[in-house]
Design a protein around this motif. Structure first.
Motif, PDB file in Angstrom:
ATOM      1  N   MET A 143       0.829  -1.203   0.000  1.00 39.23           N
ATOM      2  CA  MET A 143       0.000   0.000   0.000  1.00 39.23           C
ATOM      3  C   MET A 143       0.870   1.263   0.000  1.00 39.23           C
ATOM      4  N   GLU A 144       1.949   1.252   0.772  1.00 39.16           N
ATOM      5  CA  GLU A 144       2.810   2.431   0.835  1.00 39.16           C
ATOM      6  C   GLU A 144       3.576   2.618  -0.472  1.00 39.16           C
ATOM      7  N   ARG A 145       3.977   1.530  -1.104  1.00 37.93           N
ATOM      8  CA  ARG A 145       4.640   1.659  -2.402  1.00 37.93           C
ATOM      9  C   ARG A 145       3.668   2.227  -3.439  1.00 37.93           C
ATOM     10  N   MET A 146       2.426   1.774  -3.391  1.00 35.28           N
ATOM     11  CA  MET A 146       1.441   2.300  -4.336  1.00 35.28           C
ATOM     12  C   MET A 146       1.115   3.761  -4.039  1.00 35.28           C
ATOM     13  N   LEU A 147       1.121   4.135  -2.767  1.00 36.26           N
ATOM     14  CA  LEU A 147       0.907   5.537  -2.412  1.00 36.26           C
ATOM     15  C   LEU A 147       2.010   6.398  -3.019  1.00 36.26           C
ATOM     16  N   PHE A 148       3.232   5.883  -3.010  1.00 38.22           N
ATOM     17  CA  PHE A 148       4.363   6.576  -3.618  1.00 38.22           C
ATOM     18  C   PHE A 148       4.160   6.720  -5.125  1.00 38.22           C
ATOM     19  N   ARG A 149       3.814   5.633  -5.795  1.00 38.61           N
ATOM     20  CA  ARG A 149       3.636   5.670  -7.251  1.00 38.61           C
ATOM     21  C   ARG A 149       2.425   6.501  -7.663  1.00 38.61           C
ATOM     22  N   SER A 150       1.408   6.522  -6.811  1.00 38.33           N
ATOM     23  CA  SER A 150       0.177   7.238  -7.167  1.00 38.33           C
ATOM     24  C   SER A 150       0.441   8.716  -7.422  1.00 38.33           C
ATOM     25  N   GLN A 151       1.487   9.260  -6.816  1.00 43.66           N
ATOM     26  CA  GLN A 151       1.811  10.667  -7.041  1.00 43.66           C
ATOM     27  C   GLN A 151       2.134  10.933  -8.509  1.00 43.66           C
ATOM     28  N   TYR A 152       2.641   9.918  -9.191  1.00 40.85           N
ATOM     29  CA  TYR A 152       2.983  10.073 -10.606  1.00 40.85           C
ATOM     30  C   TYR A 152       1.795   9.754 -11.508  1.00 40.85           C
ATOM     31  N   TYR A 153       1.077   8.654 -11.210  1.00 44.03           N
ATOM     32  CA  TYR A 153       0.047   8.175 -12.132  1.00 44.03           C
ATOM     33  C   TYR A 153      -1.333   8.782 -11.913  1.00 44.03           C
ATOM     34  N   PHE A 154      -1.698   9.112 -10.679  1.00 47.09           N
ATOM     35  CA  PHE A 154      -3.055   9.593 -10.428  1.00 47.09           C
ATOM     36  C   PHE A 154      -3.386  10.899 -11.155  1.00 47.09           C
ATOM     37  N   PRO A 155      -2.475  11.866 -11.251  1.00 48.64           N
ATOM     38  CA  PRO A 155      -2.820  13.070 -12.023  1.00 48.64           C
ATOM     39  C   PRO A 155      -3.185  12.754 -13.474  1.00 48.64           C
ATOM     40  N   LEU A 156      -2.483  11.796 -14.083  1.00 51.47           N
ATOM     41  CA  LEU A 156      -2.813  11.375 -15.445  1.00 51.47           C
ATOM     42  C   LEU A 156      -4.200  10.744 -15.491  1.00 51.47           C
ATOM     43  N   PHE A 157      -4.477   9.820 -14.555  1.00 49.79           N
ATOM     44  CA  PHE A 157      -5.779   9.153 -14.532  1.00 49.79           C
ATOM     45  C   PHE A 157      -6.910  10.167 -14.363  1.00 49.79           C
ATOM     46  N   GLU A 158      -6.726  11.095 -13.429  1.00 54.35           N
ATOM     47  CA  GLU A 158      -7.772  12.081 -13.149  1.00 54.35           C
ATOM     48  C   GLU A 158      -8.044  12.959 -14.364  1.00 54.35           C
ATOM     49  N   GLN A 159      -6.997  13.313 -15.079  1.00 55.58           N
ATOM     50  CA  GLN A 159      -7.160  14.145 -16.276  1.00 55.58           C
ATOM     51  C   GLN A 159      -8.008  13.436 -17.327  1.00 55.58           C
ATOM     52  N   GLU A 160      -7.715  12.158 -17.576  1.00 55.47           N
ATOM     53  CA  GLU A 160      -8.452  11.411 -18.597  1.00 55.47           C
ATOM     54  C   GLU A 160      -9.880  11.103 -18.142  1.00 55.47           C
ATOM     55  N   PHE A 284     -11.399  -2.914  -4.813  1.00 56.72           N
ATOM     56  CA  PHE A 284     -11.468  -1.526  -5.288  1.00 56.72           C
ATOM     57  C   PHE A 284     -11.965  -0.597  -4.181  1.00 56.72           C
ATOM     58  N   LEU A 285     -13.055  -0.983  -3.514  1.00 58.90           N
ATOM     59  CA  LEU A 285     -13.618  -0.140  -2.456  1.00 58.90           C
ATOM     60  C   LEU A 285     -12.657  -0.018  -1.281  1.00 58.90           C
ATOM     61  N   ALA A 286     -11.961  -1.110  -0.960  1.00 59.22           N
ATOM     62  CA  ALA A 286     -10.985  -1.064   0.132  1.00 59.22           C
ATOM     63  C   ALA A 286      -9.823  -0.142  -0.220  1.00 59.22           C
ATOM     64  N   SER A 287      -9.369  -0.198  -1.469  1.00 54.79           N
ATOM     65  CA  SER A 287      -8.280   0.680  -1.908  1.00 54.79           C
ATOM     66  C   SER A 287      -8.706   2.140  -1.824  1.00 54.79           C
ATOM     67  N   MET A 288      -9.940   2.418  -2.244  1.00 50.22           N
ATOM     68  CA  MET A 288     -10.458   3.782  -2.164  1.00 50.22           C
ATOM     69  C   MET A 288     -10.495   4.255  -0.712  1.00 50.22           C
ATOM     70  N   TYR A 289     -11.025   3.422   0.160  1.00 47.15           N
ATOM     71  CA  TYR A 289     -11.135   3.792   1.571  1.00 47.15           C
ATOM     72  C   TYR A 289      -9.759   4.086   2.170  1.00 47.15           C
ATOM     73  N   ILE A 290      -8.795   3.207   1.907  1.00 47.03           N
ATOM     74  CA  ILE A 290      -7.466   3.349   2.505  1.00 47.03           C
ATOM     75  C   ILE A 290      -6.768   4.607   2.006  1.00 47.03           C
ATOM     76  N   PHE A 291      -6.846   4.885   0.702  1.00 48.17           N
ATOM     77  CA  PHE A 291      -6.150   6.053   0.175  1.00 48.17           C
ATOM     78  C   PHE A 291      -6.852   7.351   0.555  1.00 48.17           C
ATOM     79  N   GLU A 292      -8.170   7.302   0.719  1.00 45.57           N
ATOM     80  CA  GLU A 292      -8.887   8.501   1.163  1.00 45.57           C
ATOM     81  C   GLU A 292      -8.596   8.803   2.633  1.00 45.57           C
TER      82      GLU A 292
END
Length: 524
Positions: A143-160, A284-292
Motif C-alpha cells: 500500500m505504501e509503495r502504491m501511495l508513492f507511485r500514485s503521485q505520478y500516475y493519479f494526475p494522469l488518470f484524473e485528467q483522462e 477496489f472499495l478497500a483501496s479507495m477507503y485506505i487512500f482517502e
C-alpha cells in the motif's frame, strides 16, 4: 442515483480501522520519541538491493533517483503479481475472514462519510471490512509503495477521467489491476496498468509489436480503459457492476444477475460471479477507503523527485536505444525506462508514418531540443550497431498468435491449418493430452518454430532424403507420434495434402500412431 445498501450484523474485526499504528506492527511514538517517517528511497523498502555499481550511478543522478528506485518495487511486485493474481485475488481469499471488534462503528461512520462524497456504493459490508484489514496488515508495505507511485500516475488518470465525465475515484481501479505497475503481466497475458488482454487492447486501438506494447503506455492504455469503462457503465447503469464487468466480462455479470433473480446489487450477485471477480469490487472499495484515509491510517510516502508535471514528451526522428541516449543527456537509463514503459526492448523504433514519443524530465527535454542534431549524429554509429543486433533478435523470434478452438476442431486439424505438428501445439500450451474444448485459447507459433537450427537442418535433411525415394517403394507410410496429414505430405516429393486426403478417404483428419497412410496414386 439511489443506492441499495446491504448492512450485515454480527461481530466484526475492525480495530485496525481507527488508524492506530500499533495495530499494524508500527511503534506508537511517545512524548519524547519522534515519529520516523517511512523512507521509500531506502532499497530495503522497495525490494532487492541494487548493486554497488547501480547505487553509484544513481547517486550521481540523485535528482532522478525516485522513479529509478521504485523500479526495484516493480520487480518485487511483478513476482508477487504473477503468483497472487493481483489485489482482487488477495481480496477473494479473505472475503469472509472477520472477527469481533468494538471499533466496527468507527469504520461504519467513515464509510458513511465517504459514501456521501462518491457516486460509488461504499456501504459497510463484513467482506469489505475483511479486505481492508488484509491490505492494512499483510499488504501494508505494498500500500505504501502504491501511495508513492500514485503521485505520478493519479494526475494522469484524473485528467483522462475528467475529460470523459467519469468519476475520478476510478483511478483506484488501477491499484487493483496492477498495483500501479505499467509492466505488470498476469499469467493469462493481461498487461499494463489496466491489464488489457491482447484482443481487447486491439479493439481499443492499442498497438502491440516486437518493439512496442501500448498496453504498457500509461497515457494510451488509460484512454482506452476510460472508453471501455464508460461503455460498460452505459450497459449496466451501475458503477459496481461496470467494474465487475471490466474484470470478468459483461456476459458473466448478466449471468450472475439472472441467477440472483434479477437483483442488480453487487453484494447480491457476488456469490454467482467468478471467484476472482467476487473479490474485485471489494478490493477496489478497500483501496479507495485506505487512500482517502491514508493520513489517519498512518500511511506515508516520500515526495517524487520527478513528478509527472515535471516531464514532457518529444517525437523521435531516429531509431534510438535508451542506454546511448542516457549517456548523451546525463540521465539515468533506468529513469528513461520508467518514463517510457511501452518500449519492450528499451529501444524506440523509427517507422515512416508512425509517431513514437519519448518522455523525459523537462531539463533533459531542453537539452535534447537545444542539441538535437548533434545528439542524433552522436547516436548514429552506436544505434546502427545496436539496431542490427536487436533486429536480428526480433527476426529470430517466432511470430505468435492465439487460436480459439471452434466446434469440430481437434489438434490434428488445427496443426494442419497452421502447418505445425500436434506435438508442437501440445508443447507450446503445456497440454498433457490431445483433449481440447470449444472456446479454449491455444498459442500457435509461426511455421517451423519451436525447433533449433540444428533440428530444422535434420528435418530438412530427412525430408530431402525421403523426397528422393522412389514412390513405388513408399506406397504406405506408418504414422508416428506428432504426425499430421500435412506433415506426412511434406515428407514426399510432389505429394500434396489434398492428394493424401483423396487417397485415404477413410481417415478424415483423425490419424493415430501406427496407422498406415497411402502416399501414392499407385494401385495395389
Amino acid at each position: 442515483m439511489i443506492k441499495t445498501r446491504l448492512i450485515s450484523t454480527g461481530l466484526i474485526c475492525a480495530a485496525f480501522l481507527l488508524g492506530a499504528p500499533e495495530m499494524y506492527g508500527q511503534k506508537t511514538p511517545g512524548k519524547d520519541q519522534a515519529k520516523t517517517p517511512v523512507n521509500l528511497k531506502d532499497p530495503q523498502n522497495l525490494g532487492p538491493a541494487l548493486s554497488a555499481k547501480q547505487q553509484d550511478s544513481l547517486a550521481k543522478t540523485s535528482k532522478y533517483r525516485d522513479l529509478a528506485w521504485t523500479a526495484q518495487a516493480d520487480k518485487k511486485w511483478q513476482a508477487s503479481f504473477n503468483q497472487e493474481q493481483g489485489l482482487a485475488y488477495l481480496a477473494e481469499s479473505r472475503l469472509d475472514d472477520t472477527t469481533q471488534t468494538a471499533q466496527r462503528q468507527n469504520l461504519q461512520e467513515r464509510l458513511r462519510v465517504l459514501d456521501k462524497k462518491t457516486i460509488f456504493d461504499v456501504a459497510y459490508h463484513p467482506s469489505l471490512e475483511s479486505v481492508i484489514h488484509l491490505f492494512l496488515t499483510e499488504k501494508r508495505d505494498l500500500m505504501e509503495r502504491m501511495l508513492f507511485r500514485s503521485q505520478y500516475y493519479f494526475p494522469l488518470f484524473e485528467q483522462e477521467l475528467d475529460a470523459q465525465g467519469l468519476p475520478l475515484e476510478i483511478k483506484y481501479l488501477a491499484m487493483v489491476e496492477s498495483a500501479l505497475n505499467p509492466t505488470a503481466k498476469s499469467r493469462v497475458g493481461a498487461t499494463g496498468l489496466w491489464q488489457f488482454m491482447y484482443d481487447t487492447g486491439k479493439m481499443y486501438g492499442l498497438e502491440v509489436t516486437n518493439y512496442v506494447d501500448e498496453r504498457q503506455d500509461p497515457v494510451k492504455s488509460t484512454q482506452a480503459a476510460v472508453r471501455y469503462l464508460k461503455k460498460l457503465h452505459q450497459v449496466f447503469g451501475d458503477w459496481n457492476l461496470a467494474l465487475a464487468a471490466y474484470n470478468s466480462g459483461p456476459g458473466n455479470v448478466n449471468k450472475a444477475i439472472r441467477r440472483a433473480g434479477g437483483n442488480r446489487n453487487f453484494w447480491a450477485i457476488r456469490p454467482y460471479l467468478p471467484k476472482e471477480t467476487s473479490g474485485y469490487v471489494p478490493a477496489f472499495l478497500a483501496s479507495m477507503y485506505i487512500f482517502e484515509h491514508a493520513g489517519p491510517l498512518g500511511l506515508k510516502a516520500a515526495p517524487l523527485a520527478v513528478p509527472r508535471h515535471a516531464t514532457d514528451t518529444i517525437q523521435v526522428k531516429q531509431w534510438m536505444e535508451f542506454g546511448a541516449l542516457a549517456k548523451e543527456l546525463s540521465v539515468d537509463s533506468a529513469l528513461i525506462a520508467q518514463l517510457n514503459p511501452q518500449y519492450k526492448k528499451q529501444v524506440i523504433p523509427y517507422v515512416e508514418g508512425e509517431r513514437y514519443g519519448l518522455r523525459l524530465p523537462v531539463e533533459a527535454v531542453g537539452r535534447f531540443v537545444a542539441n538535437e542534431k548533434q545528439i542524433y549524429a552522436q547516436l548514429k554509429p552506436a544505434e546502427q550497431a545496436r539496431r542490427a543486433q536487436v533486429e536480428a533478435m526480433v527476426q529470430a523470434a517466432p511470430a505468435v498468435t492465439r487460436y480459439k478452438v471452434r466446434t469440430g476442431d481437434f489438434l490434428g486439424k488445427i496443426a494442419d491449418k497452421h502447418q505445425v505438428t500436434v506435438k508442437q501445439i501440445m508443447q507450446w500450451n503445456k497440454l498433457k493430452s490431445t483433449n481440447i474444448s470449444v472456446g479454449q485459447s491455444l498459442i500457435i507459433h509461426g511455421k517451423n518454430t519451436g525447433s533449433s537450427p540444428a533440428q530444422n537442418a535434420v528435418a530438412a535433411s530427412e525430408k530431402s532424403s525421403t523426397s528422393t525415394t522412389n514412390q513405388s517403394d513408399t506406397e504406405w507410410y506408418e504414422v508416428r507420434p506428432g504426425d499430421t496429414l500435412w506433415s506426412i505430405a511434406q515428407k514426399f516429393k510432389d505429394v500434396s495434402l489434398d492428394q493424401i486426403k483423396q487417397w485415404n478417404p477413410q481417415l478424415g483428419n483423425n490419424i493415430q500412431p501406427g496407422m498406415k497412410v497411402k502416399v501414392c496414386s499407385c494401385t495395389p
